[in-house]
Design a protein around this motif. Sequence first.
Motif, PDB file in Angstrom:
ATOM      1  N   VAL A  61      56.757  43.172  32.062  1.00  0.00           N
ATOM      2  CA  VAL A  61      57.743  44.228  31.847  1.00  0.00           C
ATOM      3  C   VAL A  61      58.422  44.597  33.168  1.00  0.00           C
ATOM      4  N   SER A  62      57.715  44.450  34.283  1.00  0.00           N
ATOM      5  CA  SER A  62      58.286  44.788  35.598  1.00  0.00           C
ATOM      6  C   SER A  62      59.651  44.160  35.871  1.00  0.00           C
ATOM      7  N   PRO A  63      59.896  42.897  35.469  1.00  0.00           N
ATOM      8  CA  PRO A  63      61.227  42.332  35.714  1.00  0.00           C
ATOM      9  C   PRO A  63      62.368  43.094  35.014  1.00  0.00           C
ATOM     10  N   PHE A  64      62.031  43.909  34.030  1.00  0.00           N
ATOM     11  CA  PHE A  64      63.019  44.688  33.283  1.00  0.00           C
ATOM     12  C   PHE A  64      63.172  46.107  33.838  1.00  0.00           C
ATOM     13  N   TYR A  65      62.497  46.402  34.940  1.00  0.00           N
ATOM     14  CA  TYR A  65      62.455  47.763  35.480  1.00  0.00           C
ATOM     15  C   TYR A  65      63.854  48.364  35.652  1.00  0.00           C
ATOM     16  N   ASP A  66      64.739  47.640  36.291  1.00  0.00           N
ATOM     17  CA  ASP A  66      66.082  48.188  36.546  1.00  0.00           C
ATOM     18  C   ASP A  66      66.842  48.463  35.261  1.00  0.00           C
ATOM     19  N   LYS A  67      66.728  47.552  34.292  1.00  0.00           N
ATOM     20  CA  LYS A  67      67.424  47.763  33.016  1.00  0.00           C
ATOM     21  C   LYS A  67      66.837  48.960  32.267  1.00  0.00           C
ATOM     22  N   ILE A  68      65.516  49.097  32.321  1.00  0.00           N
ATOM     23  CA  ILE A  68      64.868  50.232  31.648  1.00  0.00           C
ATOM     24  C   ILE A  68      65.261  51.535  32.336  1.00  0.00           C
ATOM     25  N   ALA A  69      65.298  51.522  33.675  1.00  0.00           N
ATOM     26  CA  ALA A  69      65.701  52.722  34.415  1.00  0.00           C
ATOM     27  C   ALA A  69      67.145  53.092  34.085  1.00  0.00           C
ATOM     28  N   ASP A  70      68.028  52.101  34.049  1.00  0.00           N
ATOM     29  CA  ASP A  70      69.421  52.371  33.690  1.00  0.00           C
ATOM     30  C   ASP A  70      69.511  52.968  32.294  1.00  0.00           C
ATOM     31  N   ARG A  71      68.722  52.431  31.384  1.00  0.00           N
ATOM     32  CA  ARG A  71      68.704  52.927  30.007  1.00  0.00           C
ATOM     33  C   ARG A  71      68.208  54.380  29.958  1.00  0.00           C
ATOM     34  N   ALA A  72      67.150  54.658  30.709  1.00  0.00           N
ATOM     35  CA  ALA A  72      66.584  56.016  30.718  1.00  0.00           C
ATOM     36  C   ALA A  72      67.572  57.038  31.254  1.00  0.00           C
ATOM     37  N   MET A  73      68.409  56.621  32.192  1.00  0.00           N
ATOM     38  CA  MET A  73      69.365  57.549  32.794  1.00  0.00           C
ATOM     39  C   MET A  73      70.682  57.608  32.026  1.00  0.00           C
ATOM     40  N   GLY A  74      70.842  56.748  31.042  1.00  0.00           N
ATOM     41  CA  GLY A  74      72.091  56.709  30.284  1.00  0.00           C
ATOM     42  C   GLY A  74      72.322  57.963  29.467  1.00  0.00           C
ATOM     43  N   PRO A  75      73.579  58.316  29.277  1.00  0.00           N
ATOM     44  CA  PRO A  75      73.891  59.540  28.530  1.00  0.00           C
ATOM     45  C   PRO A  75      73.668  59.402  27.023  1.00  0.00           C
ATOM     46  N   CYS A  76      73.696  58.195  26.513  1.00  0.00           N
ATOM     47  CA  CYS A  76      73.611  57.980  25.063  1.00  0.00           C
ATOM     48  C   CYS A  76      72.327  57.262  24.685  1.00  0.00           C
ATOM     49  N   LEU A  77      71.215  57.780  25.113  1.00  0.00           N
ATOM     50  CA  LEU A  77      69.928  57.180  24.791  1.00  0.00           C
ATOM     51  C   LEU A  77      69.582  57.542  23.350  1.00  0.00           C
ATOM     52  N   ASN A  78      69.347  56.513  22.510  1.00  0.00           N
ATOM     53  CA  ASN A  78      69.113  56.793  21.096  1.00  0.00           C
ATOM     54  C   ASN A  78      67.629  56.869  20.739  1.00  0.00           C
ATOM     55  N   ILE A  79      66.769  56.886  21.743  1.00  0.00           N
ATOM     56  CA  ILE A  79      65.343  57.105  21.515  1.00  0.00           C
ATOM     57  C   ILE A  79      64.881  58.191  22.486  1.00  0.00           C
ATOM     58  N   ARG A  80      63.644  58.629  22.363  1.00  0.00           N
ATOM     59  CA  ARG A  80      63.135  59.705  23.214  1.00  0.00           C
ATOM     60  C   ARG A  80      63.121  59.289  24.681  1.00  0.00           C
ATOM     61  N   ARG A  81      63.829  60.031  25.499  1.00  0.00           N
ATOM     62  CA  ARG A  81      63.907  59.728  26.933  1.00  0.00           C
ATOM     63  C   ARG A  81      62.514  59.773  27.568  1.00  0.00           C
ATOM     64  N   GLY A  82      61.690  60.716  27.147  1.00  0.00           N
ATOM     65  CA  GLY A  82      60.344  60.832  27.695  1.00  0.00           C
ATOM     66  C   GLY A  82      59.517  59.575  27.487  1.00  0.00           C
ATOM     67  N   LEU A  83      59.705  58.911  26.358  1.00  0.00           N
ATOM     68  CA  LEU A  83      58.986  57.672  26.074  1.00  0.00           C
ATOM     69  C   LEU A  83      59.422  56.574  27.037  1.00  0.00           C
ATOM     70  N   VAL A  84      60.705  56.446  27.257  1.00  0.00           N
ATOM     71  CA  VAL A  84      61.219  55.435  28.182  1.00  0.00           C
ATOM     72  C   VAL A  84      60.755  55.743  29.604  1.00  0.00           C
ATOM     73  N   LEU A  85      60.780  57.001  29.985  1.00  0.00           N
ATOM     74  CA  LEU A  85      60.314  57.393  31.318  1.00  0.00           C
ATOM     75  C   LEU A  85      58.825  57.121  31.497  1.00  0.00           C
ATOM     76  N   SER A  86      58.043  57.285  30.442  1.00  0.00           N
ATOM     77  CA  SER A  86      56.602  57.025  30.548  1.00  0.00           C
ATOM     78  C   SER A  86      56.329  55.545  30.827  1.00  0.00           C
TER      79      SER A  86
END
Length: 176
Positions: A61-86
Amino acid sequence: MEHLQDRLSKWQIMTLSRELHHDEDGIGKVCDLMLCTEAQSAYNAAWMLYHLSAEDKRLYVSPFYDKIADRAMGPCLNIRRGLVLSILIDLSTKQNFRTDLFDFCLAHAVDKKESDSSRSMMIKLAAKMCRFVPELANELAACLDMLEYEMTPSIAAARRNAMKVVGLLRKTTSKN
């Protein structure tokens, strides 16, 4: 993966996560699902990633870190931000430290428009990131001071734990 668009129980999610153990291709597909699909599939994929073993997260999963971080910071996150941050909390290292993510966490941890769980995860992630860059502990402390009178249980606990980290970092840097 075709049944990820359905509502799944915790037991089902955990079973699917265990089945992905050491499956680089399968974990990559789950990461892509979380990043690129509609709400229910993305939510289930995020839960599966959260429940992966620490080894699988570090390796696959580490290779996806930047994409996941970008997703977590996005304004239109369609899932729980806390879950992505965890998920990011488990993946954060000194090598992938991102100032923009740290700044996002500080700015949104005090934003009452965010859910309490998301704000708690932002505090926790920011505290973990301070361990890699101790000079940021004062910024985190200033942010936490703004939360002093917010006493929802999750935010109060996250704040208390983050202040312990800040205290330890201040002791360490004062000795040096």
